[in-house]
Scaffold this active site. Structure first.
Site, PDB file in Angstrom:
ATOM      1  N   GLY A 159       0.529   7.958   2.115  1.00 17.44           N
ATOM      2  CA  GLY A 159       1.683   8.828   2.338  1.00 17.44           C
ATOM      3  C   GLY A 159       2.461   9.109   1.059  1.00 17.44           C
ATOM      4  N   GLY A 160       1.826   8.868  -0.080  1.00 16.31           N
ATOM      5  CA  GLY A 160       2.468   9.109  -1.383  1.00 16.31           C
ATOM      6  C   GLY A 160       2.884  10.555  -1.591  1.00 16.31           C
ATOM      7  CD1 TRP A 170      -3.371   5.433  -2.750  1.00 14.22           C
ATOM      8  CD2 TRP A 170      -5.222   6.660  -2.951  1.00 14.22           C
ATOM      9  NE1 TRP A 170      -3.019   6.697  -3.088  1.00 14.22           N
ATOM     10  CE2 TRP A 170      -4.126   7.463  -3.216  1.00 14.22           C
ATOM     11  CE3 TRP A 170      -6.509   7.192  -3.011  1.00 14.22           C
ATOM     12  CZ2 TRP A 170      -4.268   8.814  -3.539  1.00 14.22           C
ATOM     13  CZ3 TRP A 170      -6.648   8.527  -3.341  1.00 14.22           C
ATOM     14  CH2 TRP A 170      -5.524   9.322  -3.589  1.00 14.22           C
ATOM     15  CG  ASP A 188      -0.787  12.698  -7.996  1.00 14.54           C
ATOM     16  OD1 ASP A 188      -0.401  11.676  -7.407  1.00 14.54           O
ATOM     17  OD2 ASP A 188      -1.627  13.481  -7.517  1.00 14.54           O
ATOM     18  CG  ASP A 207      -1.960   7.868  -7.072  1.00 17.60           C
ATOM     19  OD1 ASP A 207      -1.749   9.004  -7.485  1.00 17.60           O
ATOM     20  OD2 ASP A 207      -1.760   7.510  -5.900  1.00 17.60           O
TER      21      ASP A 207
END
Ligand SMILES: [Cu+2]
Length: 690
Positions: free
Chosen positions: A199-200, A251, A312, A314
């Site tokens: 849900g990032g 994730w 972004d 991650d």
């Protein structure tokens, strides 16, 4: 009553207390396999608690790997077969039975020797989920106490009877309507099931959730976004609830060190992804590796790879535990392959760099509140870290180049480097085997307001039309962080299936073009490949039944890469008799819509039709000047059609269209109009106006 460890007891003391207690493991056999080198059985997603994906089997080696053929191939009855899915699960094998989960969260038990069905459990999951950011997928299962465990896209953790597939318990760890989901494989160890959460891109509050394996009761949560007064809480603006919507999803499967009593996991991007204006500070624990007490969830240490992430970037690939020797000293290591293109190598007792990581000053954009410095690991990156200049783009730079509302080219893109894909580690060579994506994005910020359950990105990042995309396979030496060997390949594998390695001296991995491939672990030489007929975007695994070694992999494509979708599981052995299939269509190596037919005179474009979700139909259309084109969302999640000209967005825009909504745009002037979907910027369309 068991003694409760007080939260202020330091983690190291907590471990001492736990190891001093005579604990009876809930499943001694699985716990033993989870702590041992991987042999006949493969009982958890990463092989064992280390996530090394290293098998001690060595029947198949460089001298005979060319003889490998299919032992069997089984199609999973259409489960996860449709363009919206990716097939990313690692099969588990125990005592000759294989367990596999598809992108629809359906689980199948197969005879590992023959591929025959033993049982199946269809998830019945709601097909109208609006909280799936990036394709329907499930990265795998865990097992223990006679059950299989999985996380579902609807944010439920589910336990199934391992003999029958019947549901034993089901626990919602969140509400999907609020933007939550689960794509990671859980980890089982010593009576606890650990689950990540996604849900990032939806402004969620990330966390690791620990559940009682027997009952599904939630034992504790560790929030990856600390509140005021928590460790790291001061890295968020004071007097603001921004930390409640800051993303930081998990994730992938954690790793766990039973001796140190710590569970380790990698944490995803900050939200809103590309807009740092309302979240001044480093924003812990976005883009970090975190260790917490495995029994209590108490914070132990963290290492942040990217401060105040606006790209972004991650930490998505699983954290991996390994032991090595540096300067003559045995060291306990942990490594994580970042989207930045670096492998971060740390001491897993305390989170301090093992090889060396320097804080260096970086480009600044005060409106974004960019961090003054960023961590630069000593050693080699696995992909180039500077964007090349491109016609039509005025701004370009290297990693950590700041941006505002003018398109700015940066490489690696926010897709990676290394995305969710696991790397592997061989104790024989001392190397990590790291998948990489080479791709440049044009970053733009535009800002966003948080609305529960809606996309919360604050900008976008699409690869420029016509720009090249490819990949690398790299062996990185664990105690130096230097390249041992590197191979350039045509496809992006940083968000592909990752790698697995064996005592036979092989590195095994998939290929978006449909092959499973084996390389020499020492040299990287491609020794064998076999065409499965579908994009191989899942990690291989290795097992043994009746004295015979098998290599297995799911073959079903990846919607983000555009590789061929399918529902196949393949197993290979030296005695195999099954021949390869024809190659499927190849994924794009150039960004944009510019392949495929042009629909003449079509003035209606459907988005997300035919269960494909992340695409436009037709992708390219040619109309006369003055034509009004109607864009309709025929999919489930909100999409846009947003003008994309040399990275500038929004000269025309449908805005976010919910399922069933339409918007009409009139094209008056002749020209070539490219567009993207801003929340899914790998969707491209083109309108040619004559
Ligand atoms: Cu979209």
């Amino acid at each position: 009553m068991p003694r409760r460890i007080h939260p202020i007891v330091p983690a190291v003391l907590g471990v001492f207390l736990l190891s001093a207690m005579p604990l009876q493991a809930a499943d001694p056999e699985i716990d033993r396999l989870l702590q041992a080198p991987v042999g006949k059985d493969w009982v958890t997603n990463g092989g064992n608690l280390t996530n090394q994906r290293y098998s001690t089997l060595k029947q198949i080696d460089p001298s005979n790997v060319k003889q490998l053929k299919g032992a069997w191939m089984t199609r999973l009855k259409g489960s996860g077969y449709g363009g919206k899915y990716s097939f990313e699960g690692t099969p588990l094998v125990k005592d000759g039975v294989m367990y596999i989960v598809t992108g629809n969260d359906d689980v199948f038990a197969l005879n590992a020797k023959t591929g025959e069905f033993l049982w199946e459990r269809w998830s019945g999951i709601d097909q109208k989920l609006t909280s799936v950011c990036c394709g329907w997928d499930n990265r795998g299962l865990a097992m223990g106490e006679g059950m299989l465990y999985l996380g579902q896209l609807d944010a439920n953790v589910v336990a199934l009877d391992i003999k029958t597939g019947k549901e034993a318990w089901k626990t919602p760890i969140e509400v999907w309507q609020d933007g939550y989901g689960i794509t990671s494989a859980p980890l089982y160890y010593d009576g606890i099931v650990y689950s990540g959460i996604t849900g990032g891109e939806y402004g969620i509050r990330g966390r690791l959730t620990a559940l009682d394996a027997k009952t599904g009761k939630i034992l504790w949560r560790f929030y990856t976004l600390p509140g005021p007064g928590d460790v790291g809480g001061n890295t968020w603006p004071a007097n603001s609830d921004q930390y409640m919507h800051g993303g930081a999803a998990i994730w992938n499967t954690p790793a766990l060190d039973p001796q140190l009593g710590l569970v380790y996991f990698s944490v995803g991007n900050c939200g809103p992804d590309y807009d740092g204006t309302a979240r001044e500070g480093d924003n812990l624990f976005c883009a970090s590796v975190v260790a917490v007490n495995a029994k209590t969830g108490e914070y132990a240490w963290h290492f942040q790879e990217v401060h105040h992430d606006i790209w972004d970037y991650d930490a998505a690939s699983p954290a991996l535990l390994f032991d090595t020797v540096i300067d003559g000293q045995p060291r306990k290591g942990i490594a994580q392959a970042g989207r930045t293109g670096w492998v971060y190598i740390l001491d897993r007792t305390n989170g301090k760099p093992l090889v060396g990581i320097e804080e260096r000053p970086v480009d600044q954009e005060p409106r974004q509140h960019t961090a003054k410095t960023q961590p630069y690991p000593i050693g080699d990156a696995i992909v180039p870290q500077c964007a090349k200049p491109l016609e039509g783009y005025e701004r370009y730079g290297c990693i950590f180049e700041a941006f505002w509302e003018e398109p700015t080219l940066v490489q690696p893109s926010g897709i990676g480097g290394t995305n969710w894909s696991p790397m592997s580690y061989s104790p024989d060579t001392g190397n990590f085997y790291v998948p990489g994506t080479i791709r440049t994005s044009a970053f733009v910020r535009y800002g966003d307001t948080y609305k529960k359950g809606k996309q919360y990105n604050g900008g976008t990042q699409a690869a420029p039309i016509g720009s090249e995309m490819s990949g690398t396979w790299t062996a990185i030496t664990a105690n130096t962080n230097k390249i041992a060997w590197q191979k350039n390949i045509p496809f992006r594998v940083g968000s592909g299936g990752g790698s697995t390695t064996t005592a036979g001296g092989l590195v095994l991995h998939g290929d978006p073009g449909g092959n499973i491939q084996a390389r020499d672990a020492k040299t990287g030489e491609l020794l064998w490949q076999f065409q499965t007929g579908f994009g191989v975007e899942a990690p291989p695994m290795v097992y043994e039944v009746d004295g015979e070694e098998y290599i297995a992999v799911a073959a079903g494509g990846n919607q983000g890469v555009g590789s061929a979708n399918g529902d196949a599981v393949w197993a290979f052995s030296l005695k195999g008799q099954v021949n390869p299939l024809w190659p499927p269509p190849q994924p794009a190596m150039i960004a944009g819509p510019a392949t495929g037919p042009i629909a003449d005179g079509v003035n209606a474009v459907k988005i997300g039709d035919n269960n494909i979700e992340f695409g436009y139909f037709p992708k390219r259309t040619r109309v006369k000047a003055g034509t009004a084109i109607t864009f309709t969302n025929a999919g489930d999640t909100p999409h846009t059609a947003t003008s994309f000209e040399n990275g500038k967005i929004g000269a025309w825009d449908t805005g976010a269209l919910n399922s069933g909504e339409s918007k009409t745009i009139t094209f008056d002037k002749p020209g070539n109009y490219y567009y993207i979907c801003t929340p899914h910027p790998w969707m491209y369309g083109q309108v040619i106006v004559e």
